[in-house]
Design a protein around this motif. Structure first.
Motif, PDB file in Angstrom:
ATOM      1  N   GLU A  20       0.812  -1.219   0.000  1.00 43.67           N
ATOM      2  CA  GLU A  20       0.000   0.000   0.000  1.00 43.67           C
ATOM      3  C   GLU A  20       0.845   1.269   0.000  1.00 43.67           C
ATOM      4  O   GLU A  20       2.025   1.241   0.353  1.00 43.67           O
ATOM      5  N   ARG A  21       0.204   2.385  -0.343  1.00 44.22           N
ATOM      6  CA  ARG A  21       0.824   3.701  -0.173  1.00 44.22           C
ATOM      7  C   ARG A  21       0.672   4.097   1.286  1.00 44.22           C
ATOM      8  O   ARG A  21      -0.344   3.820   1.915  1.00 44.22           O
ATOM      9  N   HIS A  22       1.696   4.747   1.816  1.00 40.58           N
ATOM     10  CA  HIS A  22       1.685   5.210   3.209  1.00 40.58           C
ATOM     11  C   HIS A  22       1.892   6.720   3.211  1.00 40.58           C
ATOM     12  O   HIS A  22       2.782   7.236   2.538  1.00 40.58           O
ATOM     13  N   TRP A  23       1.084   7.409   3.982  1.00 41.83           N
ATOM     14  CA  TRP A  23       1.154   8.861   4.115  1.00 41.83           C
ATOM     15  C   TRP A  23       1.941   9.196   5.363  1.00 41.83           C
ATOM     16  O   TRP A  23       1.892   8.473   6.358  1.00 41.83           O
ATOM     17  N   GLY A  24       2.686  10.299   5.341  1.00 43.47           N
ATOM     18  CA  GLY A  24       3.513  10.688   6.479  1.00 43.47           C
ATOM     19  C   GLY A  24       2.743  10.767   7.779  1.00 43.47           C
ATOM     20  O   GLY A  24       3.158  10.214   8.798  1.00 43.47           O
ATOM     21  N   TYR A  25       1.602  11.454   7.778  1.00 43.38           N
ATOM     22  CA  TYR A  25       0.813  11.605   9.006  1.00 43.38           C
ATOM     23  C   TYR A  25       0.369  10.244   9.529  1.00 43.38           C
ATOM     24  O   TYR A  25       0.480   9.956  10.721  1.00 43.38           O
ATOM     25  N   LEU A  27       1.788   7.325   8.945  1.00 45.44           N
ATOM     26  CA  LEU A  27       2.958   6.600   9.455  1.00 45.44           C
ATOM     27  C   LEU A  27       3.350   7.074  10.849  1.00 45.44           C
ATOM     28  O   LEU A  27       3.701   6.276  11.710  1.00 45.44           O
ATOM     29  N   SER A  28       3.293   8.374  11.060  1.00 40.63           N
ATOM     30  CA  SER A  28       3.641   8.921  12.369  1.00 40.63           C
ATOM     31  C   SER A  28       2.682   8.401  13.434  1.00 40.63           C
ATOM     32  O   SER A  28       3.104   7.983  14.518  1.00 40.63           O
ATOM     33  N   LYS A  29       1.397   8.402  13.141  1.00 42.10           N
ATOM     34  CA  LYS A  29       0.398   7.934  14.106  1.00 42.10           C
ATOM     35  C   LYS A  29       0.503   6.426  14.331  1.00 42.10           C
ATOM     36  O   LYS A  29       0.446   5.958  15.455  1.00 42.10           O
ATOM     37  N   THR A  30       0.651   5.668  13.257  1.00 46.14           N
ATOM     38  CA  THR A  30       0.725   4.208  13.369  1.00 46.14           C
ATOM     39  C   THR A  30       1.982   3.749  14.098  1.00 46.14           C
ATOM     40  O   THR A  30       1.934   2.855  14.928  1.00 46.14           O
ATOM     41  N   SER A  31       3.093   4.390  13.783  1.00 47.22           N
ATOM     42  CA  SER A  31       4.377   3.964  14.354  1.00 47.22           C
ATOM     43  C   SER A  31       4.658   4.573  15.715  1.00 47.22           C
ATOM     44  O   SER A  31       5.434   4.024  16.491  1.00 47.22           O
ATOM     45  N   GLY A  32       4.050   5.724  15.987  1.00 47.07           N
ATOM     46  CA  GLY A  32       4.364   6.432  17.230  1.00 47.07           C
ATOM     47  C   GLY A  32       5.656   7.221  17.149  1.00 47.07           C
ATOM     48  O   GLY A  32       6.173   7.681  18.161  1.00 47.07           O
ATOM     49  N   SER A  35       7.549  13.315  13.808  1.00 42.87           N
ATOM     50  CA  SER A  35       8.013  13.706  12.477  1.00 42.87           C
ATOM     51  C   SER A  35       9.498  14.047  12.441  1.00 42.87           C
ATOM     52  O   SER A  35      10.171  13.765  11.457  1.00 42.87           O
ATOM     53  N   GLY A  36      10.038  14.645  13.501  1.00 40.18           N
ATOM     54  CA  GLY A  36      11.452  15.009  13.530  1.00 40.18           C
ATOM     55  C   GLY A  36      12.386  13.814  13.452  1.00 40.18           C
ATOM     56  O   GLY A  36      13.518  13.934  12.981  1.00 40.18           O
ATOM     57  N   ALA A  37      11.934  12.658  13.899  1.00 40.24           N
ATOM     58  CA  ALA A  37      12.718  11.421  13.789  1.00 40.24           C
ATOM     59  C   ALA A  37      12.290  10.607  12.568  1.00 40.24           C
ATOM     60  O   ALA A  37      13.096   9.869  12.000  1.00 40.24           O
ATOM     61  N   MET A  38      11.037  10.740  12.180  1.00 44.75           N
ATOM     62  CA  MET A  38      10.506   9.917  11.105  1.00 44.75           C
ATOM     63  C   MET A  38      11.019  10.329   9.724  1.00 44.75           C
ATOM     64  O   MET A  38      11.496   9.482   8.958  1.00 44.75           O
ATOM     65  N   GLY A  63      -9.356  19.087  -3.613  1.00 46.16           N
ATOM     66  CA  GLY A  63      -9.368  20.501  -3.267  1.00 46.16           C
ATOM     67  C   GLY A  63      -8.403  20.907  -2.168  1.00 46.16           C
ATOM     68  O   GLY A  63      -8.124  22.080  -1.982  1.00 46.16           O
ATOM     69  N   ARG A  64      -7.886  19.958  -1.411  1.00 42.74           N
ATOM     70  CA  ARG A  64      -6.873  20.286  -0.400  1.00 42.74           C
ATOM     71  C   ARG A  64      -5.492  20.095  -1.025  1.00 42.74           C
ATOM     72  O   ARG A  64      -5.384  19.520  -2.101  1.00 42.74           O
ATOM     73  N   PRO A  65      -4.451  20.556  -0.367  1.00 39.58           N
ATOM     74  CA  PRO A  65      -3.106  20.328  -0.916  1.00 39.58           C
ATOM     75  C   PRO A  65      -2.809  18.830  -1.060  1.00 39.58           C
ATOM     76  O   PRO A  65      -3.226  18.026  -0.222  1.00 39.58           O
ATOM     77  N   ALA A  66      -2.124  18.474  -2.127  1.00 45.61           N
ATOM     78  CA  ALA A  66      -1.758  17.076  -2.370  1.00 45.61           C
ATOM     79  C   ALA A  66      -0.807  16.585  -1.283  1.00 45.61           C
ATOM     80  O   ALA A  66       0.014  17.344  -0.759  1.00 45.61           O
ATOM     81  N   ARG A  67      -0.942  15.303  -0.944  1.00 47.37           N
ATOM     82  CA  ARG A  67      -0.078  14.689   0.063  1.00 47.37           C
ATOM     83  C   ARG A  67       0.974  13.810  -0.613  1.00 47.37           C
ATOM     84  O   ARG A  67       0.710  13.191  -1.643  1.00 47.37           O
ATOM     85  N   ARG A  68       2.122  13.748   0.023  1.00 46.37           N
ATOM     86  CA  ARG A  68       3.197  12.871  -0.446  1.00 46.37           C
ATOM     87  C   ARG A  68       2.971  11.488   0.139  1.00 46.37           C
ATOM     88  O   ARG A  68       2.593  11.350   1.293  1.00 46.37           O
ATOM     89  N   TYR A  69       3.210  10.470  -0.665  1.00 50.48           N
ATOM     90  CA  TYR A  69       3.097   9.107  -0.159  1.00 50.48           C
ATOM     91  C   TYR A  69       4.423   8.372  -0.328  1.00 50.48           C
ATOM     92  O   TYR A  69       5.305   8.796  -1.078  1.00 50.48           O
ATOM     93  N   TYR A  70       4.528   7.273   0.405  1.00 59.46           N
ATOM     94  CA  TYR A  70       5.697   6.400   0.371  1.00 59.46           C
ATOM     95  C   TYR A  70       5.200   4.984   0.130  1.00 59.46           C
ATOM     96  O   TYR A  70       4.182   4.570   0.680  1.00 59.46           O
ATOM     97  N   ARG A  71       5.938   4.250  -0.701  1.00 57.72           N
ATOM     98  CA  ARG A  71       5.583   2.857  -0.974  1.00 57.72           C
ATOM     99  C   ARG A  71       6.856   2.019  -0.913  1.00 57.72           C
ATOM    100  O   ARG A  71       7.895   2.413  -1.443  1.00 57.72           O
ATOM    101  N   LEU A  72       6.758   0.868  -0.265  1.00 61.35           N
ATOM    102  CA  LEU A  72       7.902  -0.036  -0.170  1.00 61.35           C
ATOM    103  C   LEU A  72       8.239  -0.643  -1.526  1.00 61.35           C
ATOM    104  O   LEU A  72       7.350  -1.002  -2.290  1.00 61.35           O
ATOM    105  N   THR A  73       9.527  -0.767  -1.793  1.00 67.86           N
ATOM    106  CA  THR A  73       9.996  -1.503  -2.964  1.00 67.86           C
ATOM    107  C   THR A  73      10.204  -2.961  -2.548  1.00 67.86           C
ATOM    108  O   THR A  73      10.131  -3.301  -1.363  1.00 67.86           O
TER     109      THR A  73
END
Length: 101
Positions: A20-25, A27-32, A35-38, A63-73
């Motif tokens: 799946e695609r993962h969003w920064g926010y 990932l931060s919530k799921t991982s605990g 953001s400064g370390a993530m 209509g909101r700003p686009a979000r960056r996603y991350y996906r595992l290779t």
């Protein structure tokens, strides 16, 4: 890459849905991991080729700003899987549930 709590927690979050695609926010919530370390860890994973990133489309953003996603290779899945297996025998990570989904 140094195996830290932040890296292990991010690995767990990413590997919970490896296709799946993962969003920064999210990932931060799921991982605990804050953001400064993530984000430095995500940058390292991108540099290693463990992740690819992109931006959601304007239609997805709705209509909101686009979000960056991350996906595992495939390399990322292999490397993070190995990292989590090593972490299972490392006493520093004894308090984490290292079972992957």
């Amino acid at each position: 890459m140094r195996t830290t709590h932040a890296l292990v927690q991010l690995a767990l979050a990413l590997m919970s849905a490896p296709q799946e695609r993962h969003w920064g926010y999210e990932l931060s919530k799921t991982s605990g991991v804050r953001s400064g370390a993530m984000y430095p860890r995500l940058r390292q994973m991108l540099d290693e080729g463990w992740l690819v990133d992109g931006w959601e489309t304007s239609e997805e953003a709705g209509g909101r700003p686009a979000r960056r996603y991350y996906r595992l290779t495939e390399d990322g899945q292999r490397e993070l899987g190995a990292l989590l297996r090593r972490a299972e025998s490392d006493s520093r990570f004894g308090g984490l549930d290292l079972r992957m989904a």
